[in-house]
Design an enzyme around this catalytic site. Sequence first.
Site, PDB file in Angstrom:
ATOM      1  N   PHE A 108     122.651 101.660  44.181  1.00 20.91           N
ATOM      2  CA  PHE A 108     122.473 101.206  43.166  1.00 20.91           C
ATOM      3  C   PHE A 108     122.814 102.234  42.222  1.00 20.91           C
ATOM      4  O   PHE A 108     122.406 102.425  40.918  1.00 20.91           O
ATOM      5  CB  PHE A 108     121.690 100.171  42.819  1.00 20.91           C
TER       6      PHE A 108
ATOM      7  N   LYS B  84     118.849 110.966  58.880  1.00 24.17           N
ATOM      8  CA  LYS B  84     117.471 110.880  60.306  1.00 24.17           C
ATOM      9  C   LYS B  84     118.376 109.004  60.398  1.00 24.17           C
ATOM     10  O   LYS B  84     118.262 109.090  61.371  1.00 24.17           O
ATOM     11  CB  LYS B  84     116.291 111.023  59.657  1.00 24.17           C
TER      12      LYS B  84
ATOM     13  N   GLN C 295     119.595 101.679  55.387  1.00 28.05           N
ATOM     14  CA  GLN C 295     120.235 102.765  54.773  1.00 28.05           C
ATOM     15  C   GLN C 295     121.664 103.829  56.039  1.00 28.05           C
ATOM     16  O   GLN C 295     122.222 104.262  55.532  1.00 28.05           O
ATOM     17  CB  GLN C 295     119.547 103.373  54.089  1.00 28.05           C
TER      18      GLN C 295
ATOM     19  N   ALA D 253     106.469 102.160  55.225  1.00 27.88           N
ATOM     20  CA  ALA D 253     105.504 101.628  54.066  1.00 27.88           C
ATOM     21  C   ALA D 253     104.242 101.003  54.780  1.00 27.88           C
ATOM     22  O   ALA D 253     103.150 101.045  53.922  1.00 27.88           O
ATOM     23  CB  ALA D 253     106.550 100.800  53.449  1.00 27.88           C
TER      24      ALA D 253
ATOM     25  N   GLY E 143     112.088 100.789  41.181  1.00 29.04           N
ATOM     26  CA  GLY E 143     112.692 100.325  42.003  1.00 29.04           C
ATOM     27  C   GLY E 143     110.981  99.083  42.502  1.00 29.04           C
ATOM     28  O   GLY E 143     110.037  99.638  42.118  1.00 29.04           O
ATOM     29  N   SER E 144     111.438  98.584  43.409  1.00 28.03           N
ATOM     30  CA  SER E 144     109.746  97.515  43.322  1.00 28.03           C
ATOM     31  C   SER E 144     110.132  96.892  44.711  1.00 28.03           C
ATOM     32  O   SER E 144     108.943  96.300  45.672  1.00 28.03           O
ATOM     33  CB  SER E 144     109.735  96.619  42.544  1.00 28.03           C
TER      34      SER E 144
ATOM     35  N   ARG F 266     113.522 100.174  59.405  1.00 31.01           N
ATOM     36  CA  ARG F 266     114.055  98.549  59.772  1.00 31.01           C
ATOM     37  C   ARG F 266     115.643  99.021  60.149  1.00 31.01           C
ATOM     38  O   ARG F 266     116.647  98.217  60.797  1.00 31.01           O
ATOM     39  CB  ARG F 266     114.553  98.040  58.299  1.00 31.01           C
TER      40      ARG F 266
END
Length: 362
Positions: free
Chosen positions: A100, A209, A302, A157, A13-14, A273
Amino acid sequence: MNVKKLKRVCILGSGGWGSVIARIIARNVLSMSKFHPKVTMYVFEEFLDGRKLTEIINKEHENVKYCKGYQFTHNLVALSDPVETAKNADYIIFVTPHQFIDSLCKTLHGKIKPRAVAISLIKGFEVKNTGGIDLISHIISKKLNIPCHVLMGANIASEVVEEKKHCTSTLGCKNSKRGAILKELFETEHLRITVVADEDTVEICGALKNIVATGAGFVDGLGLDNRMKEAIIRLGFLEMIKFVDYFYPGGRISTFFESCGIEDLIVTSYAGRNRKCAAAFITSGKSIKQLEKEMLNGQMLQGPPTAEEVGYMLKNENMTHHFPLFTVIDQICQGQTPASDLTRCIESNIGKRTCTPKNLKP
């Protein structure tokens, strides 16, 4: 030193969080004698101005799409093939959207080291055919036949990568010796890691959450005051505890007071987000999918899909009345009820003692 015996690490993952974690780990292994200096990162291949993203990362040592302005150390190698990324790894770190994970595990099955260890940083669930949900770490462990631990916490992040604020995370790992190694692998001066054995609760907090944060975004979009946001955080926290108590008995109440619990819930409900897009969902009249595409630069929400997964389980268990906040947030996301119903849900539950855990340990 026998290089062949050194432990290898890869990141699958990136995106924003994946790139930040890869940056930390690639730097940390250079000072850890047990680890091979080369760290591989799986990148879903994209083209930016006619150039492959993997090529840009490997030549310029920067993920210019998801982590712009922050350099990787030269020992990080970006690859577009997940098997090539993970085949030699002893520690496989999963940081992809939870949607995914099934296909990724199918791709990796039988092509990784049999004694590899997985660490999931993925927040979400997967719906089971039986009507329930499955934890991502459980899916990874079952499909790849390796142990899988979890890392969740109150970190954004962009704040972690700036290294200007003190951030925290909780590592769920039942193996204390391995937990100490992983703590050293992930920890920095500005990202502190606490290790607990209560793996399932750590992971469930990380997923639930985002539902509450979505509700907090609805509060902002509706123009409600801070009292309503405080109420939704409280009600959401109680439903998180109740969910673990009902469906994953044996967890510890103390885990909810780690970074993965109340701290992450508060941080995400005021930033992140899910909150941002949920507020825009109310004010713009656009769909969640449209806002995700317009606002997130290729990343995925999410909160709404997790609310749908939890809602599916609660309906099958005839338990929606025990989780009114989770239920109404899911219904608003799917357009089944107006956003104003959130206000009625909060007002009807303010002051109620809605959670008396019976199956959680201290």
